[in-house]
Design an enzyme around this catalytic site. Sequence first.
Site, short mmCIF file in Angstrom:
data_model
loop_
_atom_site.label_atom_id
_atom_site.label_comp_id
_atom_site.label_asym_id
_atom_site.label_seq_id
_atom_site.Cartn_x
_atom_site.Cartn_y
_atom_site.Cartn_z
N GLU A 135 7.06 -21.74 8.83
CA GLU A 135 7.47 -20.80 9.87
C GLU A 135 8.48 -21.40 10.83
OE1 GLU A 135 4.56 -20.94 13.63
OE2 GLU A 135 3.61 -20.08 11.86
N GLU A 153 0.80 -1.23 0.00
CA GLU A 153 0.00 0.00 0.00
C GLU A 153 0.83 1.27 0.00
OE1 GLU A 153 -2.66 -0.50 3.30
OE2 GLU A 153 -4.15 -1.53 2.06
#
EC number: 4.2.1.126
Length: 334
Positions: free
Chosen positions: A113, A82
């Site tokens: 992870e 963004e």
Amino acid sequence: MTDPRRTEQVHPDYADLDTLPPDALVAALVGDQLGAVRAVQAAAPQLTAALSAALPRLERGGRLVYVGAGTSGRLGVLDATELTPTFSWPPDRAVPLIAGGERAIRQAVEGAEDDAAAGERDVQAVGVGPDDVLIVVAASGTTPYVLGAAAAGREVGALTIGLANNPGAPLLAAVACPVLLDTGPEIISGSTRLKAGTAQKIALNTLSSALMVRLGKLYGNLMVDVRATNAKLEGRARRLVQHATGAGDAAAQAALEACGGSVKTALVMLKLGIGAEEAARRLEAAGGHARRVLGEQVRGEQVRGEQDEELSSSGRLTPENLTPENLTPGNLSE
């Protein structure tokens, strides 16, 4: 045995969550999110320290590199993505890394992870260096992928900023700028996509937005570096120029067209009565800060300078005499 991580503990107040009627269920879920706001408010001094440490590196051309797994990784991808439409931040200077790669944005990649070496490799693969700012995010603060990335960043001298939702988390001890977002147990036990994730989103919004403000991406609170890529944003750009300069609709539109749609350049043109090329040149010389060009420095510096008086008394265009008719390439040049 009780998990010492508060985000993994069972919330003591909602044992009957699955029996609540719809209105009470929604109220409980919404109300619990307020804990995210309080956690970020408590972390404001840490976010301020991170802002101050990161700014010089970005001014030298460094990048923002986000690292996370699961929800934390996706929030990093969102924040990085963004920055370009909102602030015209170069996309190659906002690099998101997520455990499991791009596939993990839409689906879980089991075990990704837990791979600390992969975190190290991913940081090395994008060439993180001393001027870069590495923002590592993990609700638990114990995620191996994120810890591996933090270690790799430290090794090459990057600034490391860590966001975690558990006090005493290893991640907070592994970075130069720790930010604790102590949100406590989740209303749905262990679901850190809830208020832990909300707190991370607020903190990332705050940090990246504050950095863009300090880098001159705003004038007042106006998004003067917004990239007008659709009809809605083109209208917003025109309104921003009008609000900042007091110019009419036609004059604002003509200025935007003369400078290729740059709100910041258009407002400098209109406020100083100069052409697009000269406005762009002055902005570049001022590091993109419109207030520096306009002589409107903050922190006690003189408001407006002799340059403005010279411009207004000269024969050049001024905001008062700018019209669509005289906003021509010939008039808008030095």
